[in-house]
Design a protein around this motif. Structure first.
Motif, mmCIF file in Angstrom:
data_model
loop_
_atom_site.group_PDB
_atom_site.id
_atom_site.type_symbol
_atom_site.label_atom_id
_atom_site.label_comp_id
_atom_site.label_asym_id
_atom_site.label_seq_id
_atom_site.Cartn_x
_atom_site.Cartn_y
_atom_site.Cartn_z
ATOM 1 N N GLY A 73 6.899 1.576 -1.175
ATOM 2 C CA GLY A 73 6.493 1.064 0.121
ATOM 3 C C GLY A 73 6.641 2.048 1.256
ATOM 4 O O GLY A 73 6.691 1.654 2.423
ATOM 5 N N THR B 100 4.322 1.311 -4.651
ATOM 6 C CA THR B 100 4.769 0.025 -5.156
ATOM 7 C C THR B 100 5.525 -0.699 -4.045
ATOM 8 O O THR B 100 5.517 -0.260 -2.890
ATOM 9 N N ALA B 101 6.150 -1.815 -4.344
ATOM 10 C CA ALA B 101 6.868 -2.586 -3.329
ATOM 11 C C ALA B 101 8.147 -1.861 -2.917
ATOM 12 O O ALA B 101 8.696 -1.048 -3.669
#
Length: 346
Positions: free
Chosen positions: A230, A251-252
């Motif tokens: 992120g 990604t997160a």
């Protein structure tokens, strides 16, 4: 305020004395002498300035008191002595407070450096330079973190941004950085580091916070592997031009990977000789001015690329601070890395 030091009180006394004598009304100027003694209170004057102003005021009383009513002279003398004593005591208290604040400031800098130390200039042949601009005035640490470790898997780097504002997040940031350092030496893959950090961040934040992070592995053969949790991608400086690194899917953030089923994509690049990578946090990538316009980081970085990397970061720091003046302020960190060339690492 330097005008009140040295000869300024004496000049005021001389003017009062000349006017008083020329107008034949010296007693009207006697009440001004305590005000002359109080002049050092207008600035950051030391004890000698206070005593000098008091002595000049007493001299003024002597000059103007010649032929004046005794009661006026006594009142002026008492006023000068009282004001001088009060200002002298206030100056001493001010010096003690300034000395105490200076000691506390030095202690805070040492403590902050121990909690969130900045990376060294070089780790395993990778040259580094970091800059930090705190959202809280006077602070040297906040929610932004960075680290560099020489490990059995190569040189590993981290830049991250802990959710939250101000100095309240410093403890969480320090714990997050400590966890990364331990994992960097034992986890063989960046994905493994990210997944275990995700679990740790969830525990630290109690399920209501997260950390954006960019994990980097610089291998001995010159490859650079990146994993974005992120976090803004790095800027690649090549041939005097800066551009956002393409091909890096984020990604997160750490603490929220359960929302993407622990997906951890990485990207690998091979920097050419003399390439730079500039890593930054949201405080740089999403910086806005008072009009709400984003800071043109790639454009400004390209404009500064004719200088040495350290000079470039200095220029960016000044330019960014000027740009965000009047806009919203957030912790901002920049980490410039210069990987070793493949010829050097071989």
């Amino acid at each position: 305020m330097r005008l009140i030091r040295g000869t300024f009180p004496l000049a005021v006394v001389a003017v009062c004395a000349l006017l008083g004598r020329s107008l034949h009304l010296p007693q009207l100027f006697l009440p001004l002498m305590p005000a002359v003694a109080a002049l050092p209170a207008m600035g950051r004057s030391g004890g000698r300035d206070v005593l000098g102003a008091g002595a000049a005021a007493l001299g003024g009383v002597a000059l103007l008191g010649w032929g004046a009513r005794p009661v006026n002279v006594v009142a002026a003398l008492a006023g000068v002595l009282t004001v001088t004593a009060l200002i002298r005591a206030a100056a001493r208290r001010s010096r003690r407070q300034e000395s105490k604040l200076a000691r506390l400031g030095r202690l805070a800098q040492v403590t902050q450096a121990a909690v969130l130390p900045r990376p060294p200039e070089s780790v395993g042949g990778v040259r580094l330079d970091a800059r930090y601009l705190a959202a809280t005035p006077g602070a040297t640490v906040g929610g932004d973190i960075c680290g560099a470790e020489r490990t059995p898997f190569g040189v590993r780097l981290l830049i991250g941004d802990v959710s939250g504002k101000g100095l309240d997040v410093v403890g969480t940031a320090a714990e997050t950085l400590h966890i990364w350092r331990e994992l960097a030496h034992h986890e063989s893959s960046l994905a493994g580091i990210a997944l275990r950090m995700d679990t740790a961040v969830t525990r630290i934040h109690h399920h209501d916070g997260f950390v954006t992070a960019l994990l980097i592995n610089v291998y001995d053969d010159g490859r650079v592997e990146l994993l974005s949790c992120g976090h803004p991608p790095p800027l690649l400086v090549r041939g005097g031009r800066a551009s956002w690194l393409a091909g890096l899917d984020a990604t997160a953030p750490l603490g929220l990977m359960r929302m993407v089923q622990d997906r951890c994509p990485t990207a690998v690049v091979r920097p050419a000789p003399d390439d730079w990578l500039l890593l930054c946090t949201d405080g740089v990538a999403e910086c806005r001015n008072g009009a709400g316009e984003f800071y043109p980081l790639a454009e400004r970085l390209t404009a500064f690329c004719g200088h040495e990397p350290t000079v470039v970061l200095d220029a960016l720091e000044v330019d960014l601070d000027r740009y965000r003046d009047g806009g919203s302020r957030d912790d901002a960190m920049m980490l410039l890395i210069r990987p070793p060339s493949r010829q050097h690492s071989s």
